[in-house]
Design a protein around this motif. Structure first.
Motif, PDB file in Angstrom:
ATOM      1  N   HIS A   1      12.260  10.210  17.597  1.00 48.24           N
ATOM      2  CA  HIS A   1      13.389   9.978  16.532  1.00 48.24           C
ATOM      3  C   HIS A   1      14.564   9.483  17.236  1.00 48.24           C
ATOM      4  O   HIS A   1      15.550  10.191  17.815  1.00 48.24           O
ATOM      5  N   ARG A   2      14.736   8.127  17.072  1.00 49.18           N
ATOM      6  CA  ARG A   2      15.833   7.469  17.903  1.00 49.18           C
ATOM      7  C   ARG A   2      16.232   6.151  16.869  1.00 49.18           C
ATOM      8  O   ARG A   2      15.722   5.949  15.953  1.00 49.18           O
ATOM      9  N   ALA A   3      17.330   5.395  17.490  1.00 51.37           N
ATOM     10  CA  ALA A   3      17.835   4.322  16.902  1.00 51.37           C
ATOM     11  C   ALA A   3      16.600   3.256  17.128  1.00 51.37           C
ATOM     12  O   ALA A   3      15.922   3.221  18.141  1.00 51.37           O
ATOM     13  N   ARG A   4      16.625   2.380  16.335  1.00 50.67           N
ATOM     14  CA  ARG A   4      15.512   1.259  16.328  1.00 50.67           C
ATOM     15  C   ARG A   4      16.131  -0.147  16.625  1.00 50.67           C
ATOM     16  O   ARG A   4      17.164  -0.392  16.343  1.00 50.67           O
ATOM     17  N   PRO A   5      15.582  -0.766  17.343  1.00 48.30           N
ATOM     18  CA  PRO A   5      15.916  -2.196  17.885  1.00 48.30           C
ATOM     19  C   PRO A   5      15.773  -2.952  16.620  1.00 48.30           C
ATOM     20  O   PRO A   5      14.682  -3.219  15.768  1.00 48.30           O
TER      21      PRO A   5
ATOM     22  N   VAL B   1      17.414   3.660  11.314  1.00 45.23           N
ATOM     23  CA  VAL B   1      16.572   3.369  10.336  1.00 45.23           C
ATOM     24  C   VAL B   1      15.527   4.729  10.292  1.00 45.23           C
ATOM     25  O   VAL B   1      14.542   4.537  11.211  1.00 45.23           O
ATOM     26  N   ILE B   2      15.572   5.443   9.552  1.00 42.55           N
ATOM     27  CA  ILE B   2      14.817   6.685   9.525  1.00 42.55           C
ATOM     28  C   ILE B   2      14.059   6.813   8.268  1.00 42.55           C
ATOM     29  O   ILE B   2      14.662   7.584   7.242  1.00 42.55           O
ATOM     30  N   PRO B   3      12.925   6.249   8.036  1.00 43.52           N
ATOM     31  CA  PRO B   3      12.173   6.512   6.829  1.00 43.52           C
ATOM     32  C   PRO B   3      11.478   8.046   6.923  1.00 43.52           C
ATOM     33  O   PRO B   3      11.001   8.465   7.774  1.00 43.52           O
ATOM     34  N   TYR B   4      11.765   8.418   5.864  1.00 44.93           N
ATOM     35  CA  TYR B   4      11.344  10.059   5.824  1.00 44.93           C
ATOM     36  C   TYR B   4      10.053  10.185   4.904  1.00 44.93           C
ATOM     37  O   TYR B   4       9.104  11.016   5.172  1.00 44.93           O
ATOM     38  N   THR B   5       9.993   9.480   3.747  1.00 45.82           N
ATOM     39  CA  THR B   5       8.825   9.644   2.732  1.00 45.82           C
ATOM     40  C   THR B   5       7.865   8.676   2.809  1.00 45.82           C
ATOM     41  O   THR B   5       8.247   7.698   3.710  1.00 45.82           O
ATOM     42  N   PRO B   6       6.639   8.897   2.631  1.00 47.02           N
ATOM     43  CA  PRO B   6       5.818   7.712   2.505  1.00 47.02           C
ATOM     44  C   PRO B   6       6.131   6.549   1.775  1.00 47.02           C
ATOM     45  O   PRO B   6       5.776   5.263   2.372  1.00 47.02           O
TER      46      PRO B   6
END
Length: 407
Positions: A255-259, A267-272
């Motif tokens: 659960h962190r920032a993405r390169p 970028v945090i996708p939650y749903t399918p």
């Protein structure tokens, strides 16, 4: 139409109550008899909302101590946390000056203090003593631990509150690190300050309806523990327990920032569907067929870390700006990573006028942290610069002698 947020930069050097916007708390008097950050921050917020905040200055408030200053006592923290206040220098250990302080408190709607209860009783400033003279008083008392507990006399600082409220445990578990972790923010102080604000305002509503004040106790540890457990109580909600504490998504090691191709982004996708749209945008539609992203929900406990690792193989395919467009189009949670050293130049920060430069009468140019609220009818505002120690003693005590603002 201009934003309803009143910009900090609009503070006039010679601002007075007469030429300033009223704010929703115009006519409310607050006595800030607190030190460091928690109580003063709460009083600052009430001041931003229009209250007349009078700070009774202790001789050695640590918020005025620091290496960075142009004038002794006018530190960066002090310049913002003590704005919208008038400063009165009174030594509460001196009998005559304490009597003056008591007279001043008798004119107040709200008193905020974080002094220990034993000291307050010795000074005759406990709730029962003050309410006898001012039954309308809302007495907001905050300290580290509940005054009726066996920890009541322990000195409490933000780090100790983070530990006693479970926050150090959560941070250590989520980070999977050997050494305990303290969040790099005075989290307990600020959460408690916000709690003081809403508690005092609730008691003020009661005061306006009944003419009676009340004693409001805000223990920092209890406040932060309740705050932490909103999502983190999890399986321990049930009795007997159905699982451990810890909100799965927040405790996920990934659960962190993405390169990205040119930097970092949250970028945090939650749903399918979020995951499938993200994989397609990254040019990997094959990953959208993964059964882990084709169920009714994402099982963060089982698949969270593996999916996080998979995400980090695809986010470098697009730039930060491209990901912003993709996420906006598909309603994927997104946020750029703000470097605090660059905050003043950030377009979003500038658009909200959250770090404007203004001129202090004695300190010169400085940045004022903007007010993050918008009222359509009674805008909050920064009407007064942070005062020098005792700057308004004569002014306030003159009002007191003339009987102004008495209840």
């Amino acid at each position: 139409m201009e934003s309803a947020i009143v910009a900090a930069a609009a503070v006039a050097t010679a601002a007075t109550d007469k030429d300033a916007p009223g704010g929703p708390l115009a006519g409310v008097r607050v006595i800030d008899m607190a030190t460091v950050v928690m109580g003063p921050y709460a009083a600052q917020i009430l001041g931003d909302l229009g209250a007349d905040v009078i700070k009774i200055e202790s001789p050695n408030d640590t918020v005025r101590i620091g290496v960075l200053h142009r004038t002794p006592g006018m530190t960066p923290l002090n310049l913002n946390v003590n704005r919208n206040k008038r400063s009165v220098a009174l030594d509460l250990k001196d009998e005559r000056e304490r009597a003056t302080a008591l007279e001043l408190i008798s004119t107040a709607d709200i008193l905020i203090t974080n002094m220990r209860i034993d000291a307050l009783r010795r000074l005759g400033m406990d709730y029962d003593s003050l309410a006898a003279a001012n039954p309308r008083l809302v007495y907001a008392h905050a300290q580290g631990f509940r005054p009726d507990s066996d920890r009541a006399r322990l000195a409490a600082y933000d780090e100790t509150v983070q530990a006693a409220s479970g926050l150090v445990d959560l941070a250590q578990r989520a980070g999977d690190v050997g050494e305990p972790v303290v969040l790099p923010s005075i989290f307990g102080d600020k959460v408690a300050a916000l709690t003081i604000v809403y508690a005092a305002l609730a008691a003020l509503v009661h005061q306006r309806a009944t003419g009676r004040g009340q004693h409001v106790e805000i223990p920092m540890v209890d406040t932060l523990l309740a705050f932490n457990l909103v999502e983190h109580l999890q399986g321990r909600v049930f009795e007997p327990p159905m699982g451990p504490t810890g909100f799965p998504l927040s405790m996920n090691k990934g659960h962190r920032a993405r390169p990205t191709k040119d930097g970092l982004a949250m970028v945090i996708p939650y749903t399918p569907q979020n995951f499938r749209d993200l994989f397609a945008a990254a040019g990997r539609p094959d990953l959208a067929e993964d059964p882990r992203v084709n169920g009714e929900f994402i099982d963060s406990t089982r698949d969270g870390e593996a999916l996080a690792e998979l995400l980090e193989t695809v986010t470098p395919r697009l730039t930060t700006a491209q990901w912003a467009e993709v996420c906006a189009k598909h309603s994927i949670p997104y946020g750029p990573v703000l470097r605090l050293d660059e905050a003043a130049e950030d377009p979003y920060v500038q658009g909200g006028r959250l770090l404007d430069v203004t001129e202090h009468p004695t300190e010169g140019a400085y940045r004022v942290i903007g007010i993050p609220l918008a009222f359509s009818a009674t805008p909050a505002s920064v009407r007064r610069h942070a005062p020098l120690p005792g700057q308004h003693t004569d002014e306030v005590l003159g009002e007191l002698a003339r009987g102004e603002a008495r209840r």
